[in-house]
Design a protein around this motif. Structure first.
Motif, PDB file in Angstrom:
ATOM      1  N   MET A 104      21.051  11.027  -7.597  1.00 45.95           N
ATOM      2  CA  MET A 104      19.701  10.956  -8.134  1.00 45.95           C
ATOM      3  C   MET A 104      19.674  11.559  -9.528  1.00 45.95           C
ATOM      4  N   ILE A 105      18.836  10.973 -10.372  1.00 46.28           N
ATOM      5  CA  ILE A 105      18.738  11.449 -11.759  1.00 46.28           C
ATOM      6  C   ILE A 105      17.271  11.672 -12.119  1.00 46.28           C
ATOM      7  N   ASP A 106      17.088  12.488 -13.139  1.00 48.41           N
ATOM      8  CA  ASP A 106      15.744  12.772 -13.653  1.00 48.41           C
ATOM      9  C   ASP A 106      15.442  11.769 -14.766  1.00 48.41           C
ATOM     10  N   ILE A 107      14.445  10.910 -14.548  1.00 47.23           N
ATOM     11  CA  ILE A 107      14.096   9.909 -15.566  1.00 47.23           C
ATOM     12  C   ILE A 107      12.683  10.150 -16.110  1.00 47.23           C
ATOM     13  N   TYR A 159      19.351   9.876 -22.209  1.00 48.14           N
ATOM     14  CA  TYR A 159      20.147  10.702 -21.301  1.00 48.14           C
ATOM     15  C   TYR A 159      19.316  11.113 -20.091  1.00 48.14           C
ATOM     16  N   ALA A 160      19.867  10.920 -18.905  1.00 51.04           N
ATOM     17  CA  ALA A 160      19.171  11.305 -17.669  1.00 51.04           C
ATOM     18  C   ALA A 160      20.115  12.155 -16.828  1.00 51.04           C
ATOM     19  N   PRO A 161      19.825  13.461 -16.682  1.00 51.48           N
ATOM     20  CA  PRO A 161      20.728  14.349 -15.930  1.00 51.48           C
ATOM     21  C   PRO A 161      20.709  14.073 -14.426  1.00 51.48           C
ATOM     22  N   ILE A 162      21.845  14.305 -13.804  1.00 49.73           N
ATOM     23  CA  ILE A 162      21.938  14.187 -12.339  1.00 49.73           C
ATOM     24  C   ILE A 162      21.207  15.386 -11.742  1.00 49.73           C
ATOM     25  N   ILE A 163      20.345  15.152 -10.748  1.00 50.81           N
ATOM     26  CA  ILE A 163      19.643  16.269 -10.106  1.00 50.81           C
ATOM     27  C   ILE A 163      20.070  16.368  -8.638  1.00 50.81           C
ATOM     28  N   GLY A 164      20.109  17.583  -8.160  1.00 49.60           N
ATOM     29  CA  GLY A 164      20.509  17.808  -6.774  1.00 49.60           C
ATOM     30  C   GLY A 164      21.985  17.526  -6.565  1.00 49.60           C
ATOM     31  N   ASN A 165      22.358  17.491  -5.284  1.00 48.16           N
ATOM     32  CA  ASN A 165      23.759  17.241  -4.934  1.00 48.16           C
ATOM     33  C   ASN A 165      24.077  15.757  -4.984  1.00 48.16           C
ATOM     34  N   ILE A 215      11.386   8.555 -19.372  1.00 52.02           N
ATOM     35  CA  ILE A 215      12.242   7.427 -19.772  1.00 52.02           C
ATOM     36  C   ILE A 215      11.598   6.128 -19.289  1.00 52.02           C
ATOM     37  N   ASP A 216      11.466   5.194 -20.199  1.00 49.91           N
ATOM     38  CA  ASP A 216      10.871   3.907 -19.862  1.00 49.91           C
ATOM     39  C   ASP A 216      11.928   3.038 -19.179  1.00 49.91           C
ATOM     40  N   CYS A 217      11.850   2.903 -17.850  1.00 52.39           N
ATOM     41  CA  CYS A 217      12.820   2.074 -17.141  1.00 52.39           C
ATOM     42  C   CYS A 217      12.218   1.633 -15.820  1.00 52.39           C
TER      43      CYS A 217
END
Ligand SMILES: *Cc1c(COP(=O)(O)O)cnc(C)c1O
Length: 369
Positions: A317-320, A304-310, A323-325
């Motif tokens: 944009m998401i917080d990873i 799971y990667a939450p959306i950050i900012g607007n 997370i290995d990607c």
């Protein structure tokens, strides 16, 4: 499934078949399914959906507006199509395209009869919409006599069905209200049968009513959201398979140090070393700003990667962090184990609004398995 290289809504016709068979199994033999394919098939792809459902035996479709019915006709769909909310400006086109209007007011009834007479129609099929409590469209009981008078005076139209719509068929707390709606519907339908010398079809149920009010299936049910895999209820959801999976990819990865901000208005600020990813999907694609600032999130390689900012128009944009990607990796916004109902809830809305809001800019891909 081959990986995607751009934002894509995959539409699985096998899941559609599964949902159809499940809903079908809940209906008595005599009741038919009218498939509601308005709003691009609830944001999927109305033509492919209608073709598949025709193969499965659906013999009636419904759309909201005339141009949606015209699009189905252009694609070769020949089954009858009910237009739930036609406007008088579209009446000639409705007849030319063999679409069938919902008639919900005296104004609309008069105007449609006038057009049907002008185009020399005989017994052109119309559908009488009754208002039993939703107070959106439809005739109330005291208006019916006027309706019968107009109908008695003209051979240009014939009532093929009488229908109404439930306000809260998914809500057990509103059971009493729904039973009142059903009672009003039965009474108004009975009066109509007495006044017309033929018996039109009756229908009132939407998806939730198919499950919660099986006694209200009458001749036909109008099924929308269930076909697309949503049931307004955990217990129903578990029997259905959402047909759509919204995928995108990682466009770019950024390493951030504390104090750096992400996106417009600097709505997100890193408080520690972290990693963000930019995705090529934004509010112009239907992922609205309400999902920003940690409310919604996506899945990368199962994480799971939450959306950050607007959320931006074309990107988010998401917080990873952790997370290995890598750039180019596939991202699931919703679909499969990541239920769109949950994503919708994170933005304070319902599956209907989320899925119909996926804009036409997003590529649709039909999958069969
Ligand atoms: C959209 C609509 C439906 C379908 O409802 P679902 O809850 O999606 O099954 C049925 N009838 C009318 C009048 C509608 O507008």
């Amino acid at each position: 499934m081959p990986p995607v290289h751009e934002t894509t809504l995959e539409i699985n016709l096998k899941s559609l078949e599964h949902n159809y068979n499940y809903l079908r199994s809940k209906l008595a033999k005599g009741s038919k399914i009218m498939a509601v394919v308005k709003a691009f098939g609830y944001g999927s792809e109305s033509v492919e959906i209608a073709k598949k459902l025709s193969e499965l035996g659906v013999g009636y479709f419904a759309v909201a507006y005339t141009k949606e019915g015209v699009a189905l006709r252009e694609a070769g769909i020949t089954a009858p199509i009910l237009v739930l909310h036609p406007q008088s400006i579209n009446f000639e086109e409705i007849i030319e395209r063999c679409l069938e209007p919902s008639i919900y007011s005296e104004f609309v009834l008069k105007a449609f009869i006038k057009t049907a007479e002008k185009l020399e129609q005989n017994e052109y099929p119309i559908h009488l919409k009754l208002n039993t409590g939703l107070n959106r469209l439809g005739f109330i009981a005291p208006e019916l006599n006027t309706v019968f008078e107009y109908l008695a005076k003209s051979d240009a139209v014939k009532v093929k069905s009488i229908f109404s719509h439930l306000a809260a068929s998914e809500d057990w707390k509103e059971r009493e209200f729904t039973l009142q709606q059903l009672d009003k519907f039965r009474k108004m339908a009975f009066r109509s049968f007495q006044n017309l010398d033929y018996r039109p079809l009756l229908h009132i149920s939407n998806t939730s009513a198919i499950i919660n009010y099986p006694e209200a299936a009458f001749d036909m049910v109008r099924c929308g959201i269930g076909l697309y895999g949503f049931g307004n209820d955990e217990n129903i959801n578990k029997h259905l398979k959402p047909i759509g999976t919204l995928k995108t990819i990682v466009s770019q990865i950024h390493q951030l140090v504390p104090g750096e901000s992400v996106g417009y208005k600097r709505a997100f600020t890193a408080t520690e070393k972290m990693k963000s990813a930019t995705l090529p999907i934004g509010y112009a694609d239907g992922i609205n700003r309400q999902y920003g600032n940690g409310r919604g999130g996506v899945f990368i390689n199962g994480n799971y990667a939450p959306i950050i900012g607007n959320v931006c128009m074309d990107m988010l944009m998401i917080d990873i962090t952790g997370i290995d990607c890598k750039e180019g990796d596939e991202v699931i916004v919703f679909g499969g184990p990541h239920h769109a109902t949950q994503f919708a809830a994170s933005g304070n809305t319902i599956s209907y609004e989320l899925i119909t809001g996926i804009s036409q800019r997003v590529k649709r891909v039909i999958v069969q398995e």
